[in-house]
Design an enzyme around this catalytic site. Structure first.
Site, PDB file in Angstrom:
ATOM      1  N   LYS A  34      -9.442 -13.564   0.940  1.00  0.00           N
ATOM      2  CA  LYS A  34     -10.469 -12.572   1.308  1.00  0.00           C
ATOM      3  C   LYS A  34     -11.384 -12.234   0.135  1.00  0.00           C
ATOM      4  O   LYS A  34     -12.522 -11.838   0.345  1.00  0.00           O
ATOM      5  CB  LYS A  34      -9.821 -11.308   1.863  1.00  0.00           C
ATOM      6  CG  LYS A  34      -9.101 -10.477   0.824  1.00  0.00           C
ATOM      7  CD  LYS A  34      -8.371  -9.303   1.461  1.00  0.00           C
ATOM      8  CE  LYS A  34      -7.706  -8.470   0.387  1.00  0.00           C
ATOM      9  NZ  LYS A  34      -6.585  -7.676   0.871  1.00  0.00           N
ATOM     10  N   ARG A 129      -1.379   3.146   3.464  1.00  0.00           N
ATOM     11  CA  ARG A 129      -2.443   2.455   4.198  1.00  0.00           C
ATOM     12  C   ARG A 129      -1.762   2.020   5.502  1.00  0.00           C
ATOM     13  O   ARG A 129      -1.224   2.887   6.187  1.00  0.00           O
ATOM     14  CB  ARG A 129      -3.018   1.303   3.369  1.00  0.00           C
ATOM     15  CG  ARG A 129      -4.448   0.948   3.805  1.00  0.00           C
ATOM     16  CD  ARG A 129      -5.046  -0.215   3.031  1.00  0.00           C
ATOM     17  NE  ARG A 129      -4.327  -1.470   3.287  1.00  0.00           N
ATOM     18  CZ  ARG A 129      -4.649  -2.633   2.719  1.00  0.00           C
ATOM     19  NH1 ARG A 129      -5.665  -2.713   1.876  1.00  0.00           N
ATOM     20  NH2 ARG A 129      -3.955  -3.738   2.994  1.00  0.00           N
TER      21      ARG A 129
HETATM   22  C1  PLP Z   1      -5.536  -7.892   0.176  1.00  0.00           C
HETATM   23  C2  PLP Z   1      -4.157  -7.979   0.695  1.00  0.00           C
HETATM   24  C3  PLP Z   1      -3.239  -8.819   0.074  1.00  0.00           C
HETATM   25  C4  PLP Z   1      -3.557  -9.581  -1.187  1.00  0.00           C
HETATM   26  O1  PLP Z   1      -3.694  -8.688  -2.238  1.00  0.00           O
HETATM   27  P1  PLP Z   1      -3.901  -9.190  -3.752  1.00  0.00           P
HETATM   28  O2  PLP Z   1      -3.739  -7.967  -4.560  1.00  0.00           O
HETATM   29  O3  PLP Z   1      -5.260  -9.762  -3.811  1.00  0.00           O
HETATM   30  O4  PLP Z   1      -2.843 -10.180  -4.005  1.00  0.00           O
HETATM   31  C5  PLP Z   1      -1.977  -8.919   0.623  1.00  0.00           C
HETATM   32  N1  PLP Z   1      -1.645  -8.237   1.733  1.00  0.00           N
HETATM   33  C6  PLP Z   1      -2.494  -7.417   2.365  1.00  0.00           C
HETATM   34  C7  PLP Z   1      -2.059  -6.698   3.571  1.00  0.00           C
HETATM   35  C8  PLP Z   1      -3.780  -7.259   1.856  1.00  0.00           C
HETATM   36  O5  PLP Z   1      -4.637  -6.432   2.471  1.00  0.00           O
END
Ligand code: PLP
Length: 356
Positions: A34, A129
């Site tokens: 992402k 969250r």
């Molecule tokens: C963005 C996200 C990740 C990845 O997070 P990083 O800190 O970039 O490794 C993993 N799980 C969820 C649910 C996320 O929203």
């Protein structure tokens, strides 16, 4: 144009190293794309480095990677948006979920499409969250297990994203205990126990016992080679796979403090300047539209004084900057997001040369 140089060899190296690091204690990783808008070039390099599971928060990115020929499992890592359930079932193999109403929509749609959609139920461990409260997990798992078209692939949790809560022995231990408890009560074993994201690195390296966790979703540390809690480099990883550069458009000696009455700047802040007499100043053609100034580190000895949408003003006392020269920056995650999505930032992919 500002230019984002992307060294695919370094990203592939990071992915391979993290896969091996986590794999050594039995943890599989999903590479999260992402931060790079599901870039096909990057996904291809990750795939060549042995990544076979890709995660993204946007179904559009997943669709693009799938249609672009990336092979593997695709995980939607944000709760599915109810109005696009059809696309979720069409393009994602598995999604993270917290609402039984949404899982029911997924079930109906999966049956319609003749598919089995896999779900990971996310549980709240303190970051506040997404997540099902621990006390409500078992009944929701039971309901999900009953639904046709749905396979409950596992339980997950996510920390350090909203509340900044560190994964530690206490919350990760409680997570594993909760999973164990639900497994025992229902007489099942979950395939995936998905313990978190890049912020789990310190917990992972320090933990004597990682409990039942056998999966992590890793974005930032693959992309930027750092630990997401401290932003310190992870040993052996590249932190400079992405370098942003832009051109100097003005270079002059000017006062260090603005002249006249100070009110709000372009972004509603009242700026404060220290009067240091005349200084060498330069303007770089890069602004808040392209980057998050807080996470921009010049690779030359110049100091960022501030920025508006399209102008970055630096104190160039440490380094004479000629108009037309380019200045490079190391970037943090929020600049990566902004630069990747901006049509005004040129992306230059340096091809993957294989392991170095
Ligand atoms: C963005 C996200 C990740 C990845 O997070 P990083 O800190 O970039 O490794 C993993 N799980 C969820 C649910 C996320 O929203």
């Amino acid at each position: 144009m500002p230019r984002l140089r992307i060294e695919l060899t370094k990203l592939a190296h990071n992915a391979r190293s993290l896969r091996e690091l986590y794999g050594a204690k039995g943890i599989r990783i999903t590479a999260v794309t992402k931060g790079v808008c599901g870039s096909l070039e990057i996904a291809r390099s990750l795939q060549r480095s042995g990544i076979s599971s890709f995660g993204d928060s946007r179904i559009d990115n997943i669709r693009r990677m799938r249609q672009g020929g990336i092979a593997g499992e695709f995980m939607l890592i944000r709760s599915p948006v109810p109005s696009v359930i059809r696309q979720v079932v069409q393009w994602a193999d598995i999604s993270l979920n917290t609402e039984i109403a949404v899982i029911k929509l997924l079930a109906d749609e999966a049956v319609k499409q003749g598919k089995v959609h896999r779900v990971i139920l996310m549980v709240e461990m303190g970051d506040l969250r997404e997540g099902i409260l621990p006390a409500n997990l078992k009944p929701i798992v039971e309901q999900a297990l009953e639904l046709p078209g749905i396979q409950v692939a596992g339980i997950g949790t996510n920390l350090a994203c909203f509340g900044g809560i560190c994964p530690d022995d206490s919350n990760m231990g409680a997570f594993s205990e909760l999973v164990q408890c639900v497994q025992d009560q229902l007489g099942i074993r979950f395939e995936l126990v998905s313990g978190g994201n890049s912020a789990n690195y310190q917990w992972f390296t320090a933990a004597q016992d990682i409990g039942l966790v056998n999966h992590l979703r890793i974005g930032e540390s693959v992309l930027l080679g750092c630990d997401a809690l401290t932003r310190e480099p992870i040993p052996g990883l590249y932190t400079d796979a992405f370098i942003l550069d832009a051109e100097v458009i003005e270079s002059k000696v000017k006062p260090s403090s603005p002249i006249g009455t100070i009110a709000q700047d372009a972004f509603g802040q009242v700026p404060v300047f220290e009067d240091r007499g005349d200084i060498k100043r330069a303007i770089i053609a890069l602004g808040r539209q392209d980057a998050d100034i807080q996470t921009l580190k010049p690779r030359l000895p110049v100091r960022i004084l501030g920025a508006s949408s399209d102008h970055l003003v630096v104190d160039s006392a440490g380094q004479p900057l000629a108009v037309g020269s380019r200045v490079s920056f190391d970037i943090g995650y929020s600049t990566l997001l902004r630069a990747m999505i901006s049509p005004y930032v040129e992306k230059v992919y340096i091809p993957d040369r294989g392991e170095v």
